[in-house]
Design a protein around this motif. Structure first.
Motif, PDB file in Angstrom:
ATOM      1  N   SER A   1       3.894   3.891   4.979  1.00 18.36           N
ATOM      2  CA  SER A   1       2.805   3.067   5.518  1.00 18.36           C
ATOM      3  C   SER A   1       2.936   1.626   5.049  1.00 18.36           C
ATOM      4  O   SER A   1       2.743   0.683   5.829  1.00 18.36           O
ATOM      5  CB  SER A   1       1.451   3.647   5.108  1.00 18.36           C
ATOM      6  N   GLU A   2       3.289   1.445   3.776  1.00 21.77           N
ATOM      7  CA  GLU A   2       3.450   0.099   3.241  1.00 21.77           C
ATOM      8  C   GLU A   2       4.635  -0.621   3.906  1.00 21.77           C
ATOM      9  O   GLU A   2       4.555  -1.815   4.190  1.00 21.77           O
ATOM     10  CB  GLU A   2       3.659   0.138   1.720  1.00 21.77           C
ATOM     11  N   ASP A   3       5.722   0.119   4.130  1.00 26.79           N
ATOM     12  CA  ASP A   3       6.889  -0.482   4.784  1.00 26.79           C
ATOM     13  C   ASP A   3       6.583  -0.882   6.228  1.00 26.79           C
ATOM     14  O   ASP A   3       7.040  -1.922   6.697  1.00 26.79           O
ATOM     15  CB  ASP A   3       8.084   0.473   4.767  1.00 26.79           C
ATOM     16  N   LEU A   4       5.830  -0.048   6.937  1.00 28.21           N
ATOM     17  CA  LEU A   4       5.463  -0.386   8.311  1.00 28.21           C
ATOM     18  C   LEU A   4       4.587  -1.633   8.329  1.00 28.21           C
ATOM     19  O   LEU A   4       4.782  -2.530   9.157  1.00 28.21           O
ATOM     20  CB  LEU A   4       4.745   0.784   8.991  1.00 28.21           C
ATOM     21  N   SER A   5       3.655  -1.709   7.403  1.00 31.45           N
ATOM     22  CA  SER A   5       2.800  -2.894   7.292  1.00 31.45           C
ATOM     23  C   SER A   5       3.653  -4.140   7.044  1.00 31.45           C
ATOM     24  O   SER A   5       3.480  -5.169   7.708  1.00 31.45           O
ATOM     25  CB  SER A   5       1.791  -2.701   6.155  1.00 31.45           C
ATOM     26  N   ALA A   6       4.588  -4.051   6.104  1.00 28.38           N
ATOM     27  CA  ALA A   6       5.458  -5.189   5.789  1.00 28.38           C
ATOM     28  C   ALA A   6       6.340  -5.560   6.985  1.00 28.38           C
ATOM     29  O   ALA A   6       6.560  -6.745   7.261  1.00 28.38           O
ATOM     30  CB  ALA A   6       6.314  -4.873   4.568  1.00 28.38           C
ATOM     31  N   TYR A   7       6.841  -4.561   7.703  1.00 27.56           N
ATOM     32  CA  TYR A   7       7.675  -4.823   8.876  1.00 27.56           C
ATOM     33  C   TYR A   7       6.888  -5.577   9.943  1.00 27.56           C
ATOM     34  O   TYR A   7       7.362  -6.573  10.487  1.00 27.56           O
ATOM     35  CB  TYR A   7       8.222  -3.513   9.443  1.00 27.56           C
ATOM     36  N   LEU A   8       5.681  -5.120  10.229  1.00 31.04           N
ATOM     37  CA  LEU A   8       4.857  -5.785  11.244  1.00 31.04           C
ATOM     38  C   LEU A   8       4.487  -7.200  10.808  1.00 31.04           C
ATOM     39  O   LEU A   8       4.513  -8.132  11.612  1.00 31.04           O
ATOM     40  CB  LEU A   8       3.615  -4.957  11.550  1.00 31.04           C
ATOM     41  N   ASP A   9       4.181  -7.377   9.523  1.00 32.88           N
ATOM     42  CA  ASP A   9       3.888  -8.714   9.009  1.00 32.88           C
ATOM     43  C   ASP A   9       5.102  -9.623   9.150  1.00 32.88           C
ATOM     44  O   ASP A   9       4.976 -10.791   9.541  1.00 32.88           O
ATOM     45  CB  ASP A   9       3.460  -8.653   7.542  1.00 32.88           C
TER      46      ASP A   9
END
Length: 146
Positions: free
Chosen positions: A71-79
């Motif tokens: 979840s954290e990686d997906l958030s960082a990717y979208l950011d």
């Protein structure tokens, strides 16, 4: 950032429709959202409908060959995509046979929800919840506690 969610078909089961509606509503607090439901009689027709719906937006395909994100990686990717100037991302779930090799080859990225095979309705629900969770992580909100 604008997220364009493209699905082949729509959730048919009550739990999935209800969940989709709830998380779509929540996600709209963080992103401009567009939802497109496409159809096709063949895998090739479905993939072509996805490609047309995405237009010029970078296309992220949900595909078992793709990258798995926490979840954290997906958030960082979208950011990171937003910071790189991507004003819009199109995310697509294909039909029962998935996407064609041609569509995969032209995609911006492939995203896998995991090694399990999920029913179509459940995959749609997991995708929209994962996007909502990523948005709350980016916003520093307490929804995600993992």
């Amino acid at each position: 950032m604008r997220l364009h969610l493209i699905t082949v078909g729509e959730p048919k089961l009550a739990y999935a429709r209800s969940g989709w509606d709830e998380y779509e509503k929540r996600l709209r607090r963080y992103h401009k959202l567009q939802v497109s439901r496409v159809t096709g009689k063949t895998q090739a027709a479905e993939s072509e409908a996805v490609r047309r719906a995405a237009g010029r937006a970078p296309l992220i395909l949900l595909d078992p060959r793709g990258r798995q994100y926490s979840s954290e990686d997906l958030s960082a990717y979208l950011d990171a995509q937003a910071l790189a100037g991507q004003g819009e991302l199109a995310l697509a779930i294909g039909g029962p046979d998935g996407h064609t090799a041609e569509l995969r080859a032209g995609a911006h990225a492939l995203w896998s929800l995991g090694l399990l095979t999920l029913p179509h309705d459940l995959a749609m629900l997991v995708m929209v919840e994962a996007l909502y969770r990523a948005a709350t992580i980016s916003a520093g909100e307490p929804y995600h506690r993992g």
